[in-house]
Design a protein around this motif. Structure first.
Motif, PDB file in Angstrom:
ATOM      1  N   UNK A  43      44.786  47.832  52.820  1.00 21.92           N
ATOM      2  CA  UNK A  43      44.002  48.107  54.018  1.00 21.92           C
ATOM      3  C   UNK A  43      43.341  49.372  53.628  1.00 21.92           C
ATOM      4  N   UNK A  44      43.124  49.807  52.529  1.00 16.17           N
ATOM      5  CA  UNK A  44      42.444  51.215  52.263  1.00 16.17           C
ATOM      6  C   UNK A  44      41.720  51.173  50.821  1.00 16.17           C
ATOM      7  N   UNK A  45      41.210  52.241  50.593  1.00 20.57           N
ATOM      8  CA  UNK A  45      40.523  52.563  49.432  1.00 20.57           C
ATOM      9  C   UNK A  45      41.375  53.595  48.480  1.00 20.57           C
ATOM     10  N   UNK A  48      45.994  44.891  48.294  1.00 20.55           N
ATOM     11  CA  UNK A  48      46.338  43.821  49.488  1.00 20.55           C
ATOM     12  C   UNK A  48      45.079  44.114  50.556  1.00 20.55           C
ATOM     13  N   UNK A  49      44.139  43.291  50.762  1.00 15.55           N
ATOM     14  CA  UNK A  49      43.043  43.647  51.555  1.00 15.55           C
ATOM     15  C   UNK A  49      42.626  44.905  51.447  1.00 15.55           C
ATOM     16  N   UNK A  50      42.439  45.400  50.157  1.00 13.34           N
ATOM     17  CA  UNK A  50      41.844  46.888  49.824  1.00 13.34           C
ATOM     18  C   UNK A  50      40.238  46.825  49.475  1.00 13.34           C
ATOM     19  N   UNK A  51      39.505  47.957  49.453  1.00 14.02           N
ATOM     20  CA  UNK A  51      38.336  47.999  49.061  1.00 14.02           C
ATOM     21  C   UNK A  51      38.226  49.230  48.156  1.00 14.02           C
ATOM     22  N   UNK A  52      36.968  49.227  47.326  1.00 14.17           N
ATOM     23  CA  UNK A  52      36.819  50.424  46.530  1.00 14.17           C
ATOM     24  C   UNK A  52      37.725  50.908  46.017  1.00 14.17           C
ATOM     25  N   UNK A  68      47.317  43.597  40.273  1.00 14.60           N
ATOM     26  CA  UNK A  68      47.425  42.275  41.018  1.00 14.60           C
ATOM     27  C   UNK A  68      45.995  42.400  42.310  1.00 14.60           C
ATOM     28  N   UNK A  69      44.858  42.139  41.819  1.00 11.37           N
ATOM     29  CA  UNK A  69      43.956  42.192  42.707  1.00 11.37           C
ATOM     30  C   UNK A  69      43.366  40.873  43.044  1.00 11.37           C
ATOM     31  N   UNK A  70      44.204  39.806  43.530  1.00 13.92           N
ATOM     32  CA  UNK A  70      43.928  38.520  44.092  1.00 13.92           C
ATOM     33  C   UNK A  70      42.595  38.449  45.100  1.00 13.92           C
ATOM     34  N   UNK A  71      41.764  37.883  44.649  1.00 11.18           N
ATOM     35  CA  UNK A  71      40.449  37.873  45.317  1.00 11.18           C
ATOM     36  C   UNK A  71      40.036  39.164  45.995  1.00 11.18           C
ATOM     37  N   UNK A  72      40.254  40.032  45.217  1.00 10.05           N
ATOM     38  CA  UNK A  72      39.539  41.408  45.469  1.00 10.05           C
ATOM     39  C   UNK A  72      39.116  41.992  44.158  1.00 10.05           C
ATOM     40  N   UNK A  73      38.190  43.088  44.576  1.00 16.37           N
ATOM     41  CA  UNK A  73      37.541  43.869  43.560  1.00 16.37           C
ATOM     42  C   UNK A  73      38.115  45.303  43.188  1.00 16.37           C
TER      43      UNK A  73
END
Length: 190
Positions: free
Chosen positions: A127-129, A147-151, A167-172
């Motif tokens: 939940x962070x960047x 996990x729920x991360x961005x950027x 591991x970047x499941x469904x994340x960029x």
């Protein structure tokens, strides 16, 4: 400012150095002054970083630093933190769901110049960047886990001998100039 004022200032500075034994004074060492964001804070053990600034690891952390199950050795919860590992090792114990470095709910974090081994996750961004730069992760379940991360960017890092490298499941995640070797799964995206 006149020449006389400059001379007076020089005499006062010399007297201050003599009183302080030649120590260099900063805002952090002056009585009543607060450290500025430019001040580096030294750490040598597991800790929670909850204020912005630059933090420098000054020693290896062995055997997990007594990190309990499902916890992080170094937990970053503040925005605008740079953690410089100084090339030191943060060594885990392979205990369930432990993290070497966890960025939790924080933005604009940089984790650099550190080695992480024997953790459930060497680096966790939740939940962070963050930018993970010049980091070596090995012998972990996850080298870097999002996990729920961005950027998130992983740059110039060595990710080896982990079960899952990144591991970047469904994340960029942006991966630039990294070396992957010996991971069961190099990059997990789905």
């Amino acid at each position: 400012m006149t020449l006389r004022d400059l001379r007076t200032l020089g005499v006062l500075a010399a007297a201050l150095l003599a009183v302080c034994g030649g120590a260099v004074l900063t805002a952090a060492t002056l009585p009543g002054a607060a450290a500025t964001d430019a001040t580096q804070t030294r750490i040598d053990s597991c800790t929670t970083i909850d204020r912005p600034g630059e933090y420098v690891l000054t020693a290896d952390i062995e055997n997990g630093g007594k990190t309990p199950i499902s916890k992080a050795c170094i937990r970053i919860t503040a925005d605008g933190v740079t953690l410089d590992g100084g090339g030191h090792l943060v060594d885990g114990r392979g205990v369930s769901h432990t993290k070497g470095v966890a960025v939790v709910g924080a933005r604009n974090v940089v984790v650099r110049n550190v080695e992480l081994d024997d953790w459930h996750a060497g680096v966790l961004v939740e939940s962070g960047s963050a930018t993970v730069r010049n980091v070596r992760t090995y012998s972990n379940a996850y080298g870097v886990r999002l996990e729920n991360a961005t950027d998130v960017a992983v740059e110039n890092s060595t990710v080896e001998q982990n079960l899952v490298g990144v591991s970047a499941i469904n994340q960029s995640v942006t991966l630039t100039n990294n070396e992957f070797s010996g991971n069961e799964i190099e990059v997990q995206r789905e």
